[in-house]
Design a protein around this motif. Sequence first.
Motif, short mmCIF file in Angstrom:
data_model
loop_
_atom_site.label_atom_id
_atom_site.label_comp_id
_atom_site.label_asym_id
_atom_site.label_seq_id
_atom_site.Cartn_x
_atom_site.Cartn_y
_atom_site.Cartn_z
N ALA A 18 0.84 -1.21 0.00
CA ALA A 18 0.00 0.00 0.00
C ALA A 18 0.87 1.26 0.00
O ALA A 18 0.52 2.28 0.59
CB ALA A 18 -0.99 0.02 1.18
N ALA A 19 2.01 1.16 -0.68
CA ALA A 19 2.92 2.31 -0.73
C ALA A 19 2.27 3.43 -1.54
O ALA A 19 1.71 3.20 -2.62
CB ALA A 19 4.25 1.90 -1.37
N CYS A 20 2.31 4.62 -1.01
CA CYS A 20 1.73 5.76 -1.71
C CYS A 20 2.40 7.04 -1.23
O CYS A 20 3.19 7.01 -0.29
CB CYS A 20 0.21 5.83 -1.48
N ARG A 21 2.07 8.13 -1.91
CA ARG A 21 2.61 9.44 -1.53
C ARG A 21 1.45 10.33 -1.12
O ARG A 21 0.38 10.23 -1.71
CB ARG A 21 3.32 10.09 -2.72
N LEU A 22 1.68 11.18 -0.15
CA LEU A 22 0.71 12.22 0.16
C LEU A 22 1.21 13.46 -0.57
O LEU A 22 2.33 13.92 -0.30
CB LEU A 22 0.63 12.47 1.67
N SER A 23 0.40 13.94 -1.50
CA SER A 23 0.92 14.98 -2.39
C SER A 23 -0.01 16.17 -2.52
O SER A 23 -1.23 16.06 -2.32
CB SER A 23 1.14 14.39 -3.79
N LEU A 24 0.60 17.29 -2.90
CA LEU A 24 -0.18 18.46 -3.31
C LEU A 24 -0.49 18.29 -4.78
O LEU A 24 0.42 18.03 -5.59
CB LEU A 24 0.63 19.74 -3.09
N ILE A 25 -1.74 18.42 -5.12
CA ILE A 25 -2.23 18.11 -6.47
C ILE A 25 -2.97 19.31 -7.04
O ILE A 25 -3.77 19.94 -6.32
CB ILE A 25 -3.18 16.89 -6.40
N ARG A 26 -2.71 19.60 -8.32
CA ARG A 26 -3.42 20.70 -8.99
C ARG A 26 -3.84 20.25 -10.39
O ARG A 26 -3.27 19.30 -10.93
CB ARG A 26 -2.53 21.93 -9.12
N PRO A 27 -4.75 20.98 -11.01
CA PRO A 27 -5.04 20.69 -12.42
C PRO A 27 -3.76 20.88 -13.23
O PRO A 27 -2.94 21.77 -12.92
CB PRO A 27 -6.08 21.75 -12.79
N ILE A 28 -3.58 20.04 -14.25
CA ILE A 28 -2.36 20.11 -15.06
C ILE A 28 -2.16 21.53 -15.59
O ILE A 28 -3.08 22.12 -16.16
CB ILE A 28 -2.43 19.10 -16.23
N ILE B 258 -2.30 29.48 -4.69
CA ILE B 258 -3.33 28.56 -4.21
C ILE B 258 -4.08 29.25 -3.06
O ILE B 258 -3.47 29.67 -2.09
CB ILE B 258 -2.70 27.24 -3.74
N GLU B 259 -5.40 29.34 -3.22
CA GLU B 259 -6.19 30.02 -2.18
C GLU B 259 -6.96 29.06 -1.29
O GLU B 259 -7.26 29.35 -0.15
CB GLU B 259 -7.16 31.01 -2.84
N LEU C 20 -14.23 23.68 -6.50
CA LEU C 20 -14.41 23.92 -5.06
C LEU C 20 -13.10 24.42 -4.44
O LEU C 20 -13.10 25.26 -3.55
CB LEU C 20 -14.87 22.64 -4.36
N SER C 21 -12.00 23.83 -4.93
CA SER C 21 -10.69 24.28 -4.44
C SER C 21 -9.76 24.37 -5.64
O SER C 21 -10.03 23.80 -6.69
CB SER C 21 -10.14 23.27 -3.43
N ASP C 22 -8.64 25.08 -5.47
CA ASP C 22 -7.70 25.14 -6.59
C ASP C 22 -6.54 24.17 -6.42
O ASP C 22 -5.66 24.08 -7.28
CB ASP C 22 -7.21 26.57 -6.87
#
Length: 211
Positions: A96-106, A112-113, A151-153
């Motif tokens: 279950a290896a994964c990353r916690l990441s900041l994600i935005r639209p490409i 970021i507000e 809803l969010s950026d």
Amino acid sequence: MSAPAADAGKLVLALPKGRVMQASLQALRGGGLHLTAHGPGRALRHDAGDAIVIEMRNGDVPTYVELGVADAGIVGKDVLMEQNSQLAEPVDLGFAACRLSLIRPIGAAGTIERVATKYPRLTAAYLGRVGSGAEVVTLTGNVELACITGLSDAVVDVVQTGDTLRDNGLEEVDVIAHSSARFVVNRASLKLRSPVLRPLIEALRRLPGAR
Ligand code: PRP
């Protein structure tokens, strides 16, 4: 509060429902426990042979183990970090290896507000570290939806295969933390059930990918 009498003598394991369940059972079997498959019903607590298995949402596992209803459990490091858990976590199981990441639209640019997430504590700490004053909105479902609906950026969420990002026109812009499944243990159980738990921990540490 004490465990139900029927549990006397058997290890009680808190395991997360969903995609991690099969890997968890496989690891525990690899660690030497004889665990039968879940029956066809929807029982949330069942006698699986060498242990009583109680099934729950990932986020509830630390509470059941901390309060001693379960002797041990399997849960993602992401959850332990978000909850600032002080549980003993003697084995990194590696799956279950994964990353916690900041994600935005490409291709998204600009300040970021608002950031949507299921990890408000880690997100606030991250935003503080990078000097962002963005608002944090806590959601419980698929937070990527927040980003694609406006809803969010940005969102902070786990990325495992990357499929969800690809299918929704999103990209990782920063990796905040790494996570994998951890075997966690109630500290009193570690003493009281040490003849069972110590060899189990040693065997789990020897599994491929574990440490
Ligand atoms: C998680 C997470 C993402 C997805 C990422 O959700 O919230 O939506 O997995 O995985 P991927 O990179 O392999 O696409 P999950 O399906 O575990 O459900 P949850 O929302 O109940 O946590």
